[in-house]
Scaffold this motif. Structure first.
Motif, mmCIF file in Angstrom:
data_model
loop_
_atom_site.group_PDB
_atom_site.id
_atom_site.type_symbol
_atom_site.label_atom_id
_atom_site.label_comp_id
_atom_site.label_asym_id
_atom_site.label_seq_id
_atom_site.Cartn_x
_atom_site.Cartn_y
_atom_site.Cartn_z
ATOM 1 N N LEU A 38 50.278 97.232 76.016
ATOM 2 C CA LEU A 38 49.102 98.102 76.076
ATOM 3 C C LEU A 38 49.437 99.473 76.661
ATOM 4 O O LEU A 38 49.012 100.502 76.140
ATOM 5 C CB LEU A 38 47.982 97.442 76.881
ATOM 6 N N ALA A 39 50.202 99.485 77.733
ATOM 7 C CA ALA A 39 50.554 100.751 78.391
ATOM 8 C C ALA A 39 51.400 101.646 77.506
ATOM 9 O O ALA A 39 51.342 102.878 77.620
ATOM 10 C CB ALA A 39 51.288 100.466 79.702
ATOM 11 N N ASN A 40 52.175 101.051 76.599
ATOM 12 C CA ASN A 40 53.106 101.817 75.767
ATOM 13 C C ASN A 40 52.697 101.900 74.303
ATOM 14 O O ASN A 40 53.464 102.372 73.477
ATOM 15 C CB ASN A 40 54.506 101.207 75.885
ATOM 16 N N ARG A 41 51.493 101.458 73.981
ATOM 17 C CA ARG A 41 51.064 101.375 72.588
ATOM 18 C C ARG A 41 51.176 102.714 71.869
ATOM 19 O O ARG A 41 51.774 102.805 70.789
ATOM 20 C CB ARG A 41 49.635 100.851 72.494
ATOM 21 N N ALA A 42 50.637 103.763 72.427
ATOM 22 C CA ALA A 42 50.686 105.074 71.764
ATOM 23 C C ALA A 42 52.122 105.588 71.681
ATOM 24 O O ALA A 42 52.520 106.168 70.669
ATOM 25 C CB ALA A 42 49.804 106.072 72.508
ATOM 26 N N TYR A 43 52.896 105.358 72.708
ATOM 27 C CA TYR A 43 54.304 105.780 72.721
ATOM 28 C C TYR A 43 55.075 105.092 71.598
ATOM 29 O O TYR A 43 55.817 105.734 70.854
ATOM 30 C CB TYR A 43 54.909 105.462 74.091
ATOM 31 N N PHE A 44 54.896 103.777 71.464
ATOM 32 C CA PHE A 44 55.585 103.043 70.403
ATOM 33 C C PHE A 44 55.125 103.501 69.022
ATOM 34 O O PHE A 44 55.928 103.653 68.105
ATOM 35 C CB PHE A 44 55.370 101.536 70.543
ATOM 36 N N ALA A 45 53.830 103.720 68.867
ATOM 37 C CA ALA A 45 53.269 104.092 67.562
ATOM 38 C C ALA A 45 53.790 105.439 67.077
ATOM 39 O O ALA A 45 53.720 105.726 65.878
ATOM 40 C CB ALA A 45 51.749 104.096 67.624
ATOM 41 N N ALA A 46 54.317 106.250 67.972
ATOM 42 C CA ALA A 46 54.873 107.540 67.565
ATOM 43 C C ALA A 46 56.175 107.376 66.770
ATOM 44 O O ALA A 46 56.537 108.255 65.988
ATOM 45 C CB ALA A 46 55.123 108.421 68.787
ATOM 46 N N SER A 47 56.869 106.232 66.941
ATOM 47 C CA SER A 47 58.144 106.071 66.248
ATOM 48 C C SER A 47 58.242 104.802 65.402
ATOM 49 O O SER A 47 59.123 104.712 64.547
ATOM 50 C CB SER A 47 59.299 106.103 67.250
ATOM 51 N N ILE A 48 57.367 103.831 65.635
ATOM 52 C CA ILE A 48 57.348 102.611 64.830
ATOM 53 C C ILE A 48 55.905 102.271 64.492
ATOM 54 O O ILE A 48 54.984 102.784 65.119
ATOM 55 C CB ILE A 48 58.032 101.425 65.567
ATOM 56 N N SER A 49 55.721 101.411 63.528
ATOM 57 C CA SER A 49 54.362 101.055 63.112
ATOM 58 C C SER A 49 53.600 100.391 64.252
ATOM 59 O O SER A 49 54.133 99.547 64.969
ATOM 60 C CB SER A 49 54.402 100.113 61.912
ATOM 61 N N ASP A 50 52.341 100.777 64.406
ATOM 62 C CA ASP A 50 51.471 100.197 65.430
ATOM 63 C C ASP A 50 51.212 98.726 65.110
ATOM 64 O O ASP A 50 51.075 98.347 63.951
ATOM 65 C CB ASP A 50 50.148 100.970 65.491
ATOM 66 N N ARG A 51 51.107 97.915 66.132
ATOM 67 C CA ARG A 51 50.878 96.479 65.947
ATOM 68 C C ARG A 51 49.455 96.167 65.501
ATOM 69 O O ARG A 51 49.204 95.092 64.978
ATOM 70 C CB ARG A 51 51.189 95.733 67.238
ATOM 71 N N GLY A 52 48.530 97.069 65.725
ATOM 72 C CA GLY A 52 47.151 96.859 65.313
ATOM 73 C C GLY A 52 46.333 96.137 66.370
ATOM 74 O O GLY A 52 46.866 95.445 67.241
ATOM 75 N N ASP A 53 45.030 96.292 66.291
ATOM 76 C CA ASP A 53 44.120 95.716 67.280
ATOM 77 C C ASP A 53 44.169 94.193 67.317
ATOM 78 O O ASP A 53 44.017 93.588 68.382
ATOM 79 C CB ASP A 53 42.691 96.184 67.021
ATOM 80 N N ASP A 54 44.374 93.555 66.170
ATOM 81 C CA ASP A 54 44.418 92.091 66.124
ATOM 82 C C ASP A 54 45.551 91.536 66.988
ATOM 83 O O ASP A 54 45.420 90.474 67.587
ATOM 84 C CB ASP A 54 44.570 91.583 64.694
ATOM 85 N N TYR A 55 46.672 92.240 67.033
ATOM 86 C CA TYR A 55 47.807 91.806 67.842
ATOM 87 C C TYR A 55 47.366 91.615 69.296
ATOM 88 O O TYR A 55 47.688 90.609 69.927
ATOM 89 C CB TYR A 55 48.938 92.827 67.755
ATOM 90 N N PHE A 56 46.610 92.578 69.813
ATOM 91 C CA PHE A 56 46.190 92.526 71.207
ATOM 92 C C PHE A 56 45.063 91.511 71.416
ATOM 93 O O PHE A 56 45.035 90.816 72.429
ATOM 94 C CB PHE A 56 45.787 93.923 71.682
ATOM 95 N N ALA A 57 44.169 91.418 70.454
ATOM 96 C CA ALA A 57 43.061 90.468 70.553
ATOM 97 C C ALA A 57 43.558 89.021 70.534
ATOM 98 O O ALA A 57 42.960 88.145 71.157
ATOM 99 C CB ALA A 57 42.065 90.696 69.423
ATOM 100 N N GLU A 58 44.647 88.783 69.831
ATOM 101 C CA GLU A 58 45.194 87.429 69.679
ATOM 102 C C GLU A 58 46.499 87.255 70.446
ATOM 103 O O GLU A 58 47.321 86.391 70.122
ATOM 104 C CB GLU A 58 45.423 87.152 68.189
ATOM 105 N N PHE A 59 46.709 88.074 71.478
ATOM 106 C CA PHE A 59 48.003 88.100 72.159
ATOM 107 C C PHE A 59 48.415 86.745 72.735
ATOM 108 O O PHE A 59 49.562 86.331 72.595
ATOM 109 C CB PHE A 59 48.035 89.165 73.260
ATOM 110 N N ALA A 60 47.514 86.060 73.399
ATOM 111 C CA ALA A 60 47.865 84.785 74.041
ATOM 112 C C ALA A 60 48.403 83.781 73.021
ATOM 113 O O ALA A 60 49.431 83.126 73.262
ATOM 114 C CB ALA A 60 46.664 84.205 74.779
ATOM 115 N N ALA A 61 47.749 83.668 71.888
ATOM 116 C CA ALA A 61 48.209 82.746 70.846
ATOM 117 C C ALA A 61 49.554 83.197 70.279
ATOM 118 O O ALA A 61 50.433 82.363 70.025
ATOM 119 C CB ALA A 61 47.168 82.639 69.736
ATOM 120 N N ARG A 62 49.721 84.497 70.093
ATOM 121 C CA ARG A 62 50.997 85.016 69.575
ATOM 122 C C ARG A 62 52.132 84.747 70.563
ATOM 123 O O ARG A 62 53.250 84.408 70.160
ATOM 124 C CB ARG A 62 50.895 86.509 69.276
#
Length: 164
Positions: A20-44
């Motif tokens: 979460l803290a690095n989401r925007a930083y990562f999205a600047a150079s690689i594809s964003d994981r999307g909101d579902d990734y964070f909503a379903e993080f525990a299961a992932r």
């Protein structure tokens, strides 16, 4: 001194905070994981641990002295032919300090000694200059174009390192 540790169940909250803290930083150079990734993080996270148990993947986190996550370093698709694919990401706050290079080098040693990997591959987009530098410094060489499907739709290059 940060420590590279195998991913465990109790890392879940720290890994989520890192992502979460690095989401925007990562999205600047690689594809964003999307909101579902964070909503379903525990299961992932649980799915990653289950996949790690099979031996087909090995997931690591770089843990700071305060318990926060500084990076994720993963071996995917470990095969009977002793090959694997490397993936990694580091926190913005340690970017440019040699953390990624040193940890990729450490993971190369672990890939060979702990997981029996002899050839390690990694793909990076043409735009991700920082990742290209990390791979070159860690002894990887370009071996050909990467399919955009491996890089979130971006053009890129496969790199490889012989670990034997």
């Amino acid at each position: 001194m940060p420590e590279l540790k195998p991913l465990q169940a109790d890392h879940a909250s720290a890994v989520l905070a890192f992502e979460l803290a690095n989401r925007a930083y990562f999205a600047a150079s690689i594809s964003d994981r999307g909101d579902d990734y964070f909503a379903e993080f525990a299961a992932r996270h649980d799915d990653l641990l289950a996949e790690q148990e099979t031996g087909e993947c090995a997931f690591y986190v770089l843990v700071a002295e305060d318990g926060s996550i500084l990076g994720r370093f993963n071996l995917f698709d470990i095969t009977e032919e002793h090959t694997a694919v490397l993936g990694y990401r580091v926190a913005q706050r340690v970017s440019g300090q040699g953390v990624a290079t040193a940890t990729v080098e450490e993971l190369c040693r672990l890939a060979a000694s702990r997981h029996g990997v002899r050839t390690l591959r990694a793909a990076t987009s043409h735009e991700n200059i920082a990742s290209q530098k990390v791979l070159a410094k860690a002894g990887f060489t370009p071996v050909g174009p990467a399919d955009p499907s491996a890089l979130g739709g971006k053009q890129g290059t496969w790199y490889q390192r012989d670990l034997s």
